[in-house]
Design a protein around this motif. Structure first.
Motif, short mmCIF file in Angstrom:
data_model
loop_
_atom_site.label_atom_id
_atom_site.label_comp_id
_atom_site.label_asym_id
_atom_site.label_seq_id
_atom_site.Cartn_x
_atom_site.Cartn_y
_atom_site.Cartn_z
N ALA A 115 24.24 21.48 16.66
CA ALA A 115 25.23 20.87 15.77
C ALA A 115 26.37 21.84 15.47
CB ALA A 115 24.56 20.41 14.48
N GLN A 116 26.04 23.11 15.31
CA GLN A 116 27.07 24.11 15.06
C GLN A 116 28.00 24.27 16.25
OE1 GLN A 116 24.31 27.25 13.91
NE2 GLN A 116 25.10 27.21 11.82
N LEU A 117 27.47 24.11 17.45
CA LEU A 117 28.30 24.18 18.65
C LEU A 117 29.35 23.07 18.62
CD1 LEU A 117 27.16 24.88 22.28
CD2 LEU A 117 28.65 22.94 21.80
N VAL A 118 28.91 21.84 18.30
CA VAL A 118 29.85 20.72 18.21
C VAL A 118 30.88 20.99 17.11
CG1 VAL A 118 30.09 18.25 17.73
CG2 VAL A 118 28.12 19.08 19.04
N HIS A 119 30.41 21.48 15.98
CA HIS A 119 31.29 21.74 14.84
C HIS A 119 32.35 22.79 15.17
CE1 HIS A 119 32.47 21.94 10.63
NE2 HIS A 119 32.39 23.26 10.70
N GLU A 120 31.94 23.84 15.85
CA GLU A 120 32.89 24.89 16.22
C GLU A 120 33.96 24.35 17.15
OE1 GLU A 120 30.39 27.84 17.90
OE2 GLU A 120 29.43 28.37 16.01
N ALA A 121 33.57 23.54 18.12
CA ALA A 121 34.55 22.94 19.03
C ALA A 121 35.49 22.01 18.28
CB ALA A 121 33.82 22.18 20.14
N ALA A 122 34.96 21.28 17.29
CA ALA A 122 35.77 20.35 16.51
C ALA A 122 36.82 21.10 15.69
CB ALA A 122 34.86 19.53 15.59
N VAL A 123 36.40 22.12 14.96
CA VAL A 123 37.33 22.86 14.11
C VAL A 123 38.36 23.61 14.95
CG1 VAL A 123 37.53 24.71 12.40
CG2 VAL A 123 35.65 23.06 12.24
N ALA A 124 37.92 24.19 16.07
CA ALA A 124 38.82 24.94 16.93
C ALA A 124 39.90 24.05 17.55
CB ALA A 124 38.04 25.63 18.05
N SER A 125 39.62 22.76 17.69
CA SER A 125 40.58 21.84 18.28
C SER A 125 41.40 21.09 17.25
CB SER A 125 39.84 20.84 19.18
OG SER A 125 38.84 20.13 18.48
N GLY A 126 41.30 21.49 15.98
CA GLY A 126 42.16 20.92 14.95
C GLY A 126 41.54 19.85 14.09
N HIS A 127 40.25 19.56 14.26
CA HIS A 127 39.58 18.52 13.48
C HIS A 127 38.96 19.16 12.24
CE1 HIS A 127 39.87 16.89 17.59
NE2 HIS A 127 40.02 15.73 16.98
N ARG A 128 39.81 19.39 11.25
CA ARG A 128 39.44 20.19 10.09
C ARG A 128 38.55 19.46 9.09
NH1 ARG A 128 40.10 25.60 10.80
NH2 ARG A 128 42.01 26.00 11.96
N ASN A 129 38.39 18.17 9.24
CA ASN A 129 37.56 17.41 8.31
C ASN A 129 36.16 17.17 8.87
OD1 ASN A 129 37.31 16.17 5.78
ND2 ASN A 129 37.70 14.13 6.61
N SER A 130 35.78 17.96 9.84
CA SER A 130 34.48 17.82 10.49
C SER A 130 33.37 18.40 9.63
CB SER A 130 34.50 18.50 11.86
OG SER A 130 35.48 17.93 12.70
N GLY A 131 32.13 18.04 9.92
CA GLY A 131 31.02 18.56 9.14
C GLY A 131 29.68 18.20 9.74
N ILE A 132 28.62 18.67 9.09
CA ILE A 132 27.25 18.47 9.56
C ILE A 132 26.42 17.91 8.42
CG2 ILE A 132 25.15 19.63 10.39
CD1 ILE A 132 26.97 21.72 11.69
N THR A 133 25.57 16.93 8.72
CA THR A 133 24.62 16.41 7.74
C THR A 133 23.22 16.45 8.33
OG1 THR A 133 24.99 14.13 8.50
CG2 THR A 133 26.27 14.87 6.61
N ILE A 134 22.24 16.68 7.47
CA ILE A 134 20.84 16.67 7.88
C ILE A 134 20.13 15.65 7.02
CG2 ILE A 134 18.74 18.03 8.14
CD1 ILE A 134 20.47 20.51 8.34
N GLY A 135 19.58 14.61 7.65
CA GLY A 135 18.91 13.54 6.92
C GLY A 135 17.49 13.91 6.53
N LYS A 136 16.92 13.12 5.62
CA LYS A 136 15.56 13.36 5.17
C LYS A 136 14.55 13.23 6.30
CE LYS A 136 16.41 11.80 0.43
NZ LYS A 136 16.04 10.83 -0.63
N ASN A 137 14.89 12.40 7.30
CA ASN A 137 13.99 12.20 8.43
C ASN A 137 14.19 13.26 9.52
OD1 ASN A 137 16.50 11.41 9.30
ND2 ASN A 137 15.89 9.34 9.91
N GLY A 138 15.06 14.23 9.25
CA GLY A 138 15.26 15.31 10.21
C GLY A 138 16.41 15.10 11.17
#
Length: 254
Positions: A115-138
């Motif tokens: 997930a961090q890999l996706v997030h890093e690519a997102a922020v580096a390409s200008g998608h500053r409102n990106s983020g990560i969530t972890i649900g109760k079910n994993g």
């Protein structure tokens, strides 16, 4: 968790697309297909960006109600003033609103590192409102989102506020945002592939928690990566369907 992720991925990719559009947008089809071909990822919802004109039918003191609107125009490409003219004639009641929504992509990931890999690519390409969530079910979801949206009320109770000149200005503004949106999509695809390729070339020890993880600089952009992991809740979904809660007017429809 490994078995659960594989089961979730199989169920998602074999299910019927329940989105309003019913298919993945052409501008992101190749990127979505590439992500889904990788063992560590699969997409749960996506939209390449869109210009929307809608009429709010149920607008009370607490704002518009979910699904309480008539869709007058939905375009995933730049629009012309004539398109707005035609769509405006379809409105029978309510308050008319014009909106531009940028590219959004939700990717379920096998691990937090993925997930961090996706997030890093997102922020580096200008998608500053990106983020990560972890649900109760994993379930680990990495959301790719931008901030360059547009939302403008045009009328109230059939009384038009916008002049012809202002409508033309809005069309030009929305189209400019759409073009920038497409450039960011291309940068994200390049940054994501670069990170995947780098990881595949790296030794297995790179994934060990005892060794520092390499953070590549994407060639498609000079934007510095962000270490921040933020929450992601509000989405706009066109293809793949969605299992991420959507909190605004566009709940589950495209």
């Amino acid at each position: 968790m490994e078995k659960s992720f594989s089961r979730w991925k199989q169920q998602r990719l074999s299910s019927i697309d329940l989105s309003r559009k019913g298919s993945i947008d052409s501008e992101i089809y190749e990127t979505v297909s590439y992500i889904n071909s990788l063992d560590e990822f699969f997409t749960t919802s996506s939209c390449s960006g869109r210009v929307v004109l809608y009429s709010e039918r149920d607008y009370g003191k607490d704002g518009p109600k979910k699904r309480g609107c008539d869709w007058l125009l939905v375009s995933h490409e730049p629009v012309q003033l004539e398109h707005l003219d035609e769509a405006l004639t379809l409105a029978e009641e309510g308050n008319i609103v014009m909106k531009f929504e940028a590219f959004v992509l939700h990717v379920q990931c096998r691990s937090l590192e993925d997930a961090q890999l996706v997030h890093e690519a997102a922020v580096a390409s200008g998608h500053r409102n990106s983020g990560i969530t972890i649900g109760k079910n994993g379930k680990i979801i990495s959301a790719v989102r931008s901030t360059h949206g547009l939302e403008v009320p045009l009328s109230e109770n059939k009384k038009m506020f916008a002049s012809r000149e202002y409508l033309e200005f809005l069309v030009n503004t929305a189209n400019a945002k759409m073009e920038e949106n497409f450039r960011r999509i291309e940068r994200f695809a390049e940054c994501f592939r670069e990170r995947i390729n780098l990881r595949e070339r790296s030794t297995p020890q790179l994934h060990s928690t005892t060794q520092r993880r390499v953070r590549p600089v994407c060639k498609a952009t000079q934007t510095a990566d962000s270490d921040t992991i933020t929450s992601a809740t509000e989405v706009s979904e066109c293809g793949d369907g969605t299992d991420v809660e959507h909190l605004d007017l566009f709940d589950g429809v495209t």
